[in-house]
Motif scaffolding. Structure first.
Motif, PDB file in Angstrom:
ATOM      1  N   HIS A   1      36.614  43.420  32.585  1.00  0.00           N
ATOM      2  CA  HIS A   1      36.062  42.086  32.787  1.00  0.00           C
ATOM      3  C   HIS A   1      36.645  41.433  34.034  1.00  0.00           C
ATOM      4  O   HIS A   1      35.925  40.766  34.792  1.00  0.00           O
ATOM      5  CB  HIS A   1      36.319  41.209  31.567  1.00  0.00           C
ATOM      6  N   LYS A   2      37.932  41.602  34.261  1.00  0.00           N
ATOM      7  CA  LYS A   2      38.549  41.020  35.457  1.00  0.00           C
ATOM      8  C   LYS A   2      37.921  41.590  36.731  1.00  0.00           C
ATOM      9  O   LYS A   2      37.721  40.861  37.709  1.00  0.00           O
ATOM     10  CB  LYS A   2      40.053  41.276  35.447  1.00  0.00           C
ATOM     11  N   LYS A   3      37.600  42.865  36.713  1.00  0.00           N
ATOM     12  CA  LYS A   3      36.949  43.472  37.883  1.00  0.00           C
ATOM     13  C   LYS A   3      35.552  42.888  38.085  1.00  0.00           C
ATOM     14  O   LYS A   3      35.132  42.636  39.219  1.00  0.00           O
ATOM     15  CB  LYS A   3      36.872  44.992  37.705  1.00  0.00           C
ATOM     16  N   ASP A   4      34.831  42.666  36.981  1.00  0.00           N
ATOM     17  CA  ASP A   4      33.503  42.048  37.077  1.00  0.00           C
ATOM     18  C   ASP A   4      33.600  40.626  37.624  1.00  0.00           C
ATOM     19  O   ASP A   4      32.765  40.195  38.433  1.00  0.00           O
ATOM     20  CB  ASP A   4      32.827  42.028  35.702  1.00  0.00           C
ATOM     21  N   VAL A   5      34.623  39.885  37.168  1.00  0.00           N
ATOM     22  CA  VAL A   5      34.818  38.526  37.666  1.00  0.00           C
ATOM     23  C   VAL A   5      35.144  38.545  39.154  1.00  0.00           C
ATOM     24  O   VAL A   5      34.674  37.696  39.927  1.00  0.00           O
ATOM     25  CB  VAL A   5      35.933  37.807  36.879  1.00  0.00           C
ATOM     26  N   ALA A   6      35.934  39.535  39.581  1.00  0.00           N
ATOM     27  CA  ALA A   6      36.277  39.645  41.007  1.00  0.00           C
ATOM     28  C   ALA A   6      35.023  39.858  41.850  1.00  0.00           C
ATOM     29  O   ALA A   6      34.861  39.253  42.914  1.00  0.00           O
ATOM     30  CB  ALA A   6      37.255  40.798  41.222  1.00  0.00           C
ATOM     31  N   THR A   7      34.123  40.702  41.366  1.00  0.00           N
ATOM     32  CA  THR A   7      32.863  40.943  42.076  1.00  0.00           C
ATOM     33  C   THR A   7      32.028  39.678  42.148  1.00  0.00           C
ATOM     34  O   THR A   7      31.470  39.328  43.201  1.00  0.00           O
ATOM     35  CB  THR A   7      32.066  42.053  41.376  1.00  0.00           C
ATOM     36  N   THR A   8      31.941  38.969  41.029  1.00  0.00           N
ATOM     37  CA  THR A   8      31.190  37.715  41.000  1.00  0.00           C
ATOM     38  C   THR A   8      31.818  36.676  41.924  1.00  0.00           C
ATOM     39  O   THR A   8      31.110  35.922  42.599  1.00  0.00           O
ATOM     40  CB  THR A   8      31.125  37.165  39.561  1.00  0.00           C
ATOM     41  N   THR A   9      33.146  36.656  41.969  1.00  0.00           N
ATOM     42  CA  THR A   9      33.842  35.720  42.857  1.00  0.00           C
ATOM     43  C   THR A   9      33.455  35.971  44.306  1.00  0.00           C
ATOM     44  O   THR A   9      33.192  35.027  45.071  1.00  0.00           O
ATOM     45  CB  THR A   9      35.367  35.862  42.701  1.00  0.00           C
ATOM     46  N   ARG A  10      33.404  37.225  44.700  1.00  0.00           N
ATOM     47  CA  ARG A  10      33.016  37.549  46.077  1.00  0.00           C
ATOM     48  C   ARG A  10      31.588  37.110  46.360  1.00  0.00           C
ATOM     49  O   ARG A  10      31.276  36.603  47.443  1.00  0.00           O
ATOM     50  CB  ARG A  10      33.189  39.048  46.331  1.00  0.00           C
ATOM     51  N   ASP A  11      30.719  37.294  45.373  1.00  0.00           N
ATOM     52  CA  ASP A  11      29.321  36.867  45.546  1.00  0.00           C
ATOM     53  C   ASP A  11      29.223  35.353  45.737  1.00  0.00           C
ATOM     54  O   ASP A  11      28.445  34.866  46.565  1.00  0.00           O
ATOM     55  CB  ASP A  11      28.483  37.286  44.332  1.00  0.00           C
ATOM     56  N   VAL A  12      30.036  34.620  44.958  1.00  0.00           N
ATOM     57  CA  VAL A  12      30.006  33.167  45.058  1.00  0.00           C
ATOM     58  C   VAL A  12      30.562  32.719  46.406  1.00  0.00           C
ATOM     59  O   VAL A  12      30.005  31.823  47.059  1.00  0.00           O
ATOM     60  CB  VAL A  12      30.804  32.533  43.903  1.00  0.00           C
ATOM     61  N   ILE A  13      31.671  33.337  46.832  1.00  0.00           N
ATOM     62  CA  ILE A  13      32.279  32.944  48.106  1.00  0.00           C
ATOM     63  C   ILE A  13      31.339  33.219  49.268  1.00  0.00           C
ATOM     64  O   ILE A  13      31.320  32.486  50.264  1.00  0.00           O
ATOM     65  CB  ILE A  13      33.625  33.688  48.294  1.00  0.00           C
TER      66      ILE A  13
END
Length: 276
Positions: free
Chosen positions: A125-137
């Motif tokens: 889940h943390k890896k998925d959140v990291a990917t989503t964070t990059r998308d948001v940034i």
């Protein structure tokens, strides 16, 4: 075989402090998801992506509740087994005592495996959140405060650490019971020296005290995960883009205030902590 007549080590004393850390960390996660969800209003693709992440952690908290509930049940079973162990040794029935010890170790092995799987799921889940964070940034000039997802990873790591400590406790108890067996029995016979029988009883009694506190702590953790999995993500039922400007601002301010109230001793990173 060691012939030491010193008291057998029990376990490191289990601290109930993990419950005090688990509560604010889990609350921070839901609030950070909530405020991120609000900030992604008018960005439908990212909003849907964040909704998926939030639903994932909601389910993950539900699974964590189930594992902790199993910990509580197993603790109760092992506690009862400890009492029976003492009686079997006092009555010089080593065969039954060994059977009880191995039964307890089998239950503990299952718990260790379940907790280990939960730790792995938090990693995913943390890896998925990291990917989503990059998308948001990819979007830092139009989306307000895109750093909240980085903070989500921080608090997820704290919760994961608690589960790792939980796993370590079970592993210590598993080894403890193996050591008690090795120091008390030769094959299926009790060591003839009466001192070893006394040490066995003392060790099991000491373990029982630690176990009682451990079970109570797990019960409190169950309640925390239950609240988070059932109630804390109701905000997902409302599309933030459908809120009026005034309603959006009121909700945003409310979540922000709760986050500030929940500030814990170790401040989260001020920038997104993108973890690979």
């Amino acid at each position: 075989m060691a012939n030491s007549k010193e008291a057998m080590p029990v376990t490191s004393v289990w601290s109930s402090g993990f419950v005090e850390e688990l509560l604010p960390s889990s609350q921070q996660v839901s609030l950070l998801y909530h405020i991120s969800y609000l900030c992604l209003a008018k960005f439908p693709k990212l909003e849907m992506l964040l909704q998926m992440r939030a639903l994932e952690i909601q389910l993950l908290f539900g699974s964590s509740e189930a594992v902790l509930l199993k910990c509580v049940g197993t603790s109760q079973l092992v506690s009862s087994l400890f009492a029976m162990l003492i009686r079997t040794v006092e009555k010089n029935n080593p065969v039954l005592a060994i059977k009880y010890l191995e039964k307890a170790r089998t239950w503990i092995t299952e718990i260790i495996r379940d907790v280990e799987k939960m730790v792995d799921r938090y990693d995913t889940h943390k890896k998925d959140v990291a990917t989503t964070t990059r998308d948001v940034i990819t979007e830092n000039s139009t989306i307000p405060e895109p750093t909240h997802l980085g903070e989500v990873q921080y608090f997820l790591s704290k919760i994961q650490k608690i589960l790792v400590q939980l796993q370590g406790f079970w592993e210590n108890v598993y080894m403890l019971l193996g050591n008690i067996k090795d120091k008390t029995f030769v094959d299926e016979d009790l060591i003839e020296e009466p001192e070893f029988k006394d040490l066995f009883v003392m060790s099991i009694q000491a373990a029982s005290k630690v176990w009682e506190g451990f079970g109570l702590s797990c019960g409190k953790a169950v309640q925390i995960f239950r609240v988070q999995s059932k109630d804390a993500y109701s905000f997902l039922e409302i599309d933030p883009s459908s809120l009026s400007k005034d309603v959006w601002q009121k909700e945003y301010d409310s979540v922000k205030e709760k986050l500030q109230e929940l500030k814990i001793t170790v401040d989260p990173p001020s920038t997104p902590a993108i973890q690979n």
